[in-house]
Design an enzyme around this catalytic site. Structure first.
Site, PDB file in Angstrom:
ATOM      1  N   PHE A  80       0.876  -1.181   0.000  1.00 16.52           N
ATOM      2  CA  PHE A  80       0.000   0.000   0.000  1.00 16.52           C
ATOM      3  C   PHE A  80       0.902   1.216   0.000  1.00 16.52           C
ATOM      4  CE2 PHE A  80      -2.674   3.300   1.669  1.00 16.52           C
ATOM      5  CZ  PHE A  80      -3.986   2.963   1.337  1.00 16.52           C
ATOM      6  N   ILE A 106       1.189   5.487  -1.189  1.00 17.32           N
ATOM      7  CA  ILE A 106       0.929   6.781  -1.810  1.00 17.32           C
ATOM      8  C   ILE A 106       2.292   7.423  -2.025  1.00 17.32           C
ATOM      9  CG2 ILE A 106      -0.193   9.029  -1.601  1.00 17.32           C
ATOM     10  CD1 ILE A 106      -2.159   6.668  -1.779  1.00 17.32           C
ATOM     11  N   GLN A 125       1.771  12.754  -0.429  1.00 15.34           N
ATOM     12  CA  GLN A 125       1.300  12.279   0.863  1.00 15.34           C
ATOM     13  C   GLN A 125       0.804  13.446   1.718  1.00 15.34           C
ATOM     14  OE1 GLN A 125       4.403   9.926   2.695  1.00 15.34           O
ATOM     15  NE2 GLN A 125       4.338   8.342   1.116  1.00 15.34           N
ATOM     16  N   GLY A 126       0.014  13.123   2.743  1.00 14.85           N
ATOM     17  CA  GLY A 126      -0.467  14.135   3.676  1.00 14.85           C
ATOM     18  C   GLY A 126      -1.707  14.866   3.219  1.00 14.85           C
ATOM     19  N   LYS A 127      -2.345  14.396   2.140  1.00 15.41           N
ATOM     20  CA  LYS A 127      -3.544  15.057   1.619  1.00 15.41           C
ATOM     21  C   LYS A 127      -4.810  14.235   1.836  1.00 15.41           C
ATOM     22  CE  LYS A 127      -1.128  17.589  -2.064  1.00 15.41           C
ATOM     23  NZ  LYS A 127      -1.117  17.896  -3.515  1.00 15.41           N
ATOM     24  N   GLY A 128      -4.664  13.044   2.358  1.00 13.45           N
ATOM     25  CA  GLY A 128      -5.835  12.206   2.583  1.00 13.45           C
ATOM     26  C   GLY A 128      -6.041  11.122   1.548  1.00 13.45           C
ATOM     27  N   HIS A 129      -5.095  10.978   0.609  1.00 13.32           N
ATOM     28  CA  HIS A 129      -5.261   9.971  -0.442  1.00 13.32           C
ATOM     29  C   HIS A 129      -5.208   8.541   0.114  1.00 13.32           C
ATOM     30  CE1 HIS A 129      -5.273  12.932  -3.564  1.00 13.32           C
ATOM     31  NE2 HIS A 129      -4.060  13.354  -3.283  1.00 13.32           N
ATOM     32  N   SER A 177      -6.373   7.464   2.977  1.00  9.91           N
ATOM     33  CA  SER A 177      -7.703   7.136   3.503  1.00  9.91           C
ATOM     34  C   SER A 177      -8.691   6.879   2.377  1.00  9.91           C
ATOM     35  CB  SER A 177      -8.213   8.272   4.396  1.00  9.91           C
ATOM     36  OG  SER A 177      -7.556   8.265   5.643  1.00  9.91           O
ATOM     37  N   GLU A 206      -1.153  -7.984   5.240  1.00  5.77           N
ATOM     38  CA  GLU A 206       0.016  -8.860   5.375  1.00  5.77           C
ATOM     39  C   GLU A 206       0.832  -8.524   6.621  1.00  5.77           C
ATOM     40  OE1 GLU A 206       3.818 -10.273   2.668  1.00  5.77           O
ATOM     41  OE2 GLU A 206       2.043  -9.458   1.707  1.00  5.77           O
TER      42      GLU A 206
END
Length: 420
Positions: free
Chosen positions: A265, A267, A272-276, A278, A300
């Site tokens: 997983f 981003i 990063q840090g923009k809510g993508h 979530s 995992e």
């Protein structure tokens, strides 16, 4: 005497060493929305390189080494170049410089570009020609960004163009996921791909934002009435021998139940840090809930950053659904199992969310209520660590459980400060 010579050589050796995380630069290129410049680019550094250059993350044999990997932000067309001011002479077998070119070439597809002008031309062409592959699952917008849409697609290795695309972006797994490794092109893998879609002039261009790889495991459901004599594969599956596609019971085909496990997983660091994270996780979870064959979502080996995303979204969703309404410790195991099946959580994550919510509603001045909570959590901790705890004496076992419980409650309280 030998030790003295080695000490004298040491400073000379060190001047040819560099940190591989610092030597590698990663760039994302796309056409600019600013009419005064042709391209926008973002430069980042890898977080990990030990899987390429060893545990010490050092490269030997160069001065002022720069290993450049530049990507077209949508198609991920790759430019690769290595530069340095000096290279150690190959005067003996113990002073040969690391072959950085071959190490990187092994990890990227063979169609990489070495001419920067050709790369920029490719960036321009790909920006307007590249389209995401796979099945579009959803789209969303962020409040602070106007005229930008984010789209999430689902792809497998049977999806047209995906195999080639995966070969281009998979190196990011090594750079940004601890202990990350390349995955096989197995039919049971599926990937969620997150793209930014924005307008430049009268056209839209796509930029790759992040992805999640997931593997479909067979989910053996003990509640199903299956005649194992007619389906010996089920017996083998219980013994972890083989996957099951379908079984015959009284002349009927029983479709395969699935445990979907999140593996990778990511981003990309510059977004990063923009809510993508979530948004991507929420999409995966909704996909799981909508798919009747998927009985459980698991992970995992979650790292801290992913666990934070997972905890936040799972807790908020379960609160919204009032899944734990009216529950107090000790909670009956049948109730826990019913909630777990309904929301398709794996047991560990469901219990984690339940314990956090019970703590949130707990009256800590009520000694009996706090004791009931403590005993429920400790029972779970003991069961999960039974193999380790059973070999130590009772007094030490009690102390270990006490320490683990207190540390866990501290962790839960930090989570509740964020999402109370």
């Amino acid at each position: 005497m030998t030790e003295m010579v080695e000490e004298l050589l040491k400073p000379q050796e060190e001047e040819w060493l560099c940190n591989s995380n610092e030597a590698i630069t990663i760039w994302f290129f796309e056409p600019s929305t600013d009419p005064d410049q042709e391209f926008d680019s973002v430069k980042v550094s890898p977080k990990f390189t030990y899987s390429i250059f060893g545990d010490k993350e050092q490269i030997y044999g160069y001065k002022n080494l720069e290993i450049m990997l530049k990507f077209s932000s949508g198609s991920f067309a790759t430019y690769f170049d290595v530069r340095y001011s000096d290279k150690i002479p190959d005067v003996s077998s113990t002073s040969i410089a690391d072959n950085v070119v071959d190490k990187i070439k092994e990890l990227i597809p063979s169609d990489y570009i070495t001419n920067f002008d050709i790369f920029l031309q490719t960036v321009s062409e790909d920006a307007y020609n590249f389209k995401p592959m796979g099945e579009k699952i959803t789209e969303y917008c962020l409040e602070e960004e106007e005229d930008i849409i984010y789209e999430i697609y689902r792809a497998t290795f049977d999806t047209p163009r995906f195999k080639e695309y995966h070969k281009r972006f998979q190196i990011m797994v090594l750079f940004y996921i601890e202990a990350g490794t390349y995955i096989d092109e197995d039919e049971k893998w599926e990937t969620m791909l997150l793209f930014e879609k924005k307008r430049i002039g009268d056209k839209h261009i796509y930029s790759f934002v992040g992805f999640c790889t997931m593997y479909n495991y067979y989910f053996y459901n003990l509640e199903k009435s299956i005649n194992t004599e007619n389906c010996p594969a089920v017996i083998d599956q219980v013994n972890n021998k083989i996957p099951v596609s379908e079984c015959i019971n009284e002349g009927k085909v029983i479709p395969e139940d699935i445990r979907l496990r999140i593996s990778q997983f990511l981003i990309f660091p510059h977004v990063q840090g923009k809510g993508h994270g979530s948004k991507l996780y929420q999409t995966i979870y909704k996909y799981v809930l909508s798919n009747l064959r998927i009985k459980e979502l698991s992970v995992e080996i979650p790292n801290d950053s992913f666990e934070a995303i997972r905890d936040k979204n799972d807790l908020l969703y379960l609160r919204e659904q009032k899944a734990f309404e009216g529950l107090v410790a000790p909670v009956d195991k049948k109730i826990i199992d019913s909630i777990r099946r309904k929301y398709k959580f794996n047991k560990r994550q469901l219990l984690r969310c339940l314990e956090i919510e019970l703590l949130r509603k707990l009256n800590k001045t009520d000694a009996a209520a706090y004791k009931a909570y403590r005993l429920q959590v400790k029972e779970r901790l003991y069961n999960w660590n039974k193999e380790v705890l059973k070999d130590i004496d009772r007094a030490e076992r009690i102390e270990k459980l006490k320490e683990t419980f207190e540390a866990l409650v501290g962790e839960y309280q930090e989570i509740l400060l964020k999402y109370n």
